[in-house]
Enzyme design. Structure first.
Site, mmCIF file in Angstrom:
data_model
loop_
_atom_site.group_PDB
_atom_site.id
_atom_site.type_symbol
_atom_site.label_atom_id
_atom_site.label_comp_id
_atom_site.label_asym_id
_atom_site.label_seq_id
_atom_site.Cartn_x
_atom_site.Cartn_y
_atom_site.Cartn_z
ATOM 1 N N GLU A 128 35.776 -20.418 -7.917
ATOM 2 C CA GLU A 128 35.520 -20.515 -6.476
ATOM 3 C C GLU A 128 34.557 -19.419 -6.014
ATOM 4 O O GLU A 128 33.726 -19.645 -5.146
ATOM 5 C CB GLU A 128 36.841 -20.391 -5.697
ATOM 6 C CG GLU A 128 37.791 -21.547 -5.898
ATOM 7 C CD GLU A 128 37.230 -22.853 -5.354
ATOM 8 O OE1 GLU A 128 36.249 -23.357 -5.927
ATOM 9 O OE2 GLU A 128 37.782 -23.374 -4.377
ATOM 10 N N THR A 181 29.921 -24.571 1.125
ATOM 11 C CA THR A 181 30.955 -23.690 1.686
ATOM 12 C C THR A 181 30.366 -22.330 2.052
ATOM 13 O O THR A 181 30.681 -21.777 3.100
ATOM 14 C CB THR A 181 32.105 -23.533 0.665
ATOM 15 O OG1 THR A 181 32.681 -24.819 0.449
ATOM 16 C CG2 THR A 181 33.177 -22.594 1.165
HETATM 17 N N1 HSE Z 1 39.012 -21.980 3.037
HETATM 18 C C1 HSE Z 1 37.737 -22.365 2.526
HETATM 19 C C2 HSE Z 1 36.770 -22.464 3.686
HETATM 20 C C3 HSE Z 1 37.860 -23.691 1.839
HETATM 21 O O1 HSE Z 1 37.125 -23.124 4.650
HETATM 22 O O2 HSE Z 1 35.693 -21.885 3.638
HETATM 23 C C4 HSE Z 1 36.577 -24.231 1.298
HETATM 24 O O3 HSE Z 1 36.828 -25.474 0.689
#
Ligand code: HSE
Length: 307
Positions: A128, A181
């Site tokens: 991630e 993201t």
């Molecule tokens: N919590 C993360 C965001 C998840 O919202 O940036 C990304 O899939």
């Protein structure tokens, strides 16, 4: 066991009021991955079907997550990975998490399960970090544990599995645009007011209580996010209409799936989830962007062996 094929579920992170801490695993959306042991040290991504993604280990989220596991283990050999990528990157349904979680889960099985679920989440978080510049756990935790998970703390990492009411279904629309993201994090404010905090932790507590009590009404009225959704929804064409019509069609509530562009709604019962899907479909046809729709039960198991 020398080789394993796994299903790597898609996930909905944040689930409205739980930015970076709450997530759920899906049943109807996911990748498939084959991992096999090799005598050669290291990790080789040998094939990726479905999407254009780097084969180079250090540039691939499955490779990076796998290397984190390999470094922590005393295994002398290595692994080969084949990925059948069905979740598009930048979809908001946990594409990178599916690859990262699937890889480390499969490797752990092949090694005789030396690592705990919490450790697997820690390895997968490295994937991630590569994908979004932040090692958030709200996609990889539900992918590994299944169901809903809460990241109670990042330091130290503390994951709390939350029970899922039997009759809860997710409807997810994925408009075919890509939102990275990393980009959709940059537009967020880094501070919130006390008033926003009070609303948000009230709702998050309410959602967790609703899940524990199978109180669908409480789940519905807790699915509110006054901090992230108003900012990110600007990037998603048709967001307000989709959400409003999902509620009209009987959904308990909904919001942005992860960092978008996917939008999710939760419903009680498959019939309602299908009705919500129809309504969203009608709504989105007027937006003029192609889309996919998924109706899914919450996946209680997380990554699983398929052969
Ligand atoms: N919590 C993360 C965001 C998840 O919202 O940036 C990304 O899939």
């Amino acid at each position: 066991m020398e080789e394993i094929k796994v299903f790597c579920p898609g996930t909905i992170a944040n689930v409205s009021c739980g930015f970076d801490v709450l997530g759920l695993a899906l049943d109807a959306v996911g990748d498939e991955m084959t991992v096999r042991k090799t005598s050669e040290k290291g990790i080789r991504i040998v094939k990726i079907r479905g999407q254009e993604l780097p084969l180079q280990t250090e540039k691939n989220v499955a490779g990076v997550a796998g290397l984190a596991l390999l470094t922590a283990s005393n295994y002398e050999g290595g692994f080969e990975i084949e990925i059948d990528k069905r979740i598009k990157p930048g979809s908001g349904i946990g594409s990178s998490a599916a690859s990262s979680a699937g890889a480390v889960w499969a490797m752990n099985e092949l090694l005789g399960k030396p690592f705990s679920q919490l450790e697997l989440v820690q390895f997968a978080m490295q994937g991630e970090k590569l994908a979004s510049e932040v090692a958030h756990a709200d996609n990889v935790a539900p992918a590994i544990y299944g169901g809903f998970t809460l990241v109670r703390s990042y330091q130290p990492l503390d994951i709390v599995p939350i029970p899922t009411p039997d009759d809860l279904y997710a409807t997810v629309i994925h408009p075919q645009i890509e939102i990275k993201t990393s980009d959709s994090r940059k537009i967020l404010r880094t501070t919130i007011s006390m008033e926003q905090g009070i609303q948000q932790w009230g709702n998050l507590g309410g959602l967790i209580a609703g899940l524990f009590r199978s109180d669908y009404e409480l789940i519905g009225r807790s699915l509110e996010d006054h901090i992230v959704e108003p900012i990110r929804s600007i990037l998603i064409p048709g967001f307000d209409a989709v959400k409003a019509n999902a509620l009209k069609a009987g959904a308990l509530g909904g919001g942005i799936s992860g960092s978008g562009p996917s939008i999710f709604a939760l419903s009680k019962g498959r019939e309602t989830a299908e009705y919500v899907a129809q309504s969203i479909q009608e709504t989105y046809k007027t937006v003029g962007i192609p889309f996919d729709i998924h109706i899914s039960k919450i996946n209680a198991q997380g990554v699983k062996q398929i052969s």
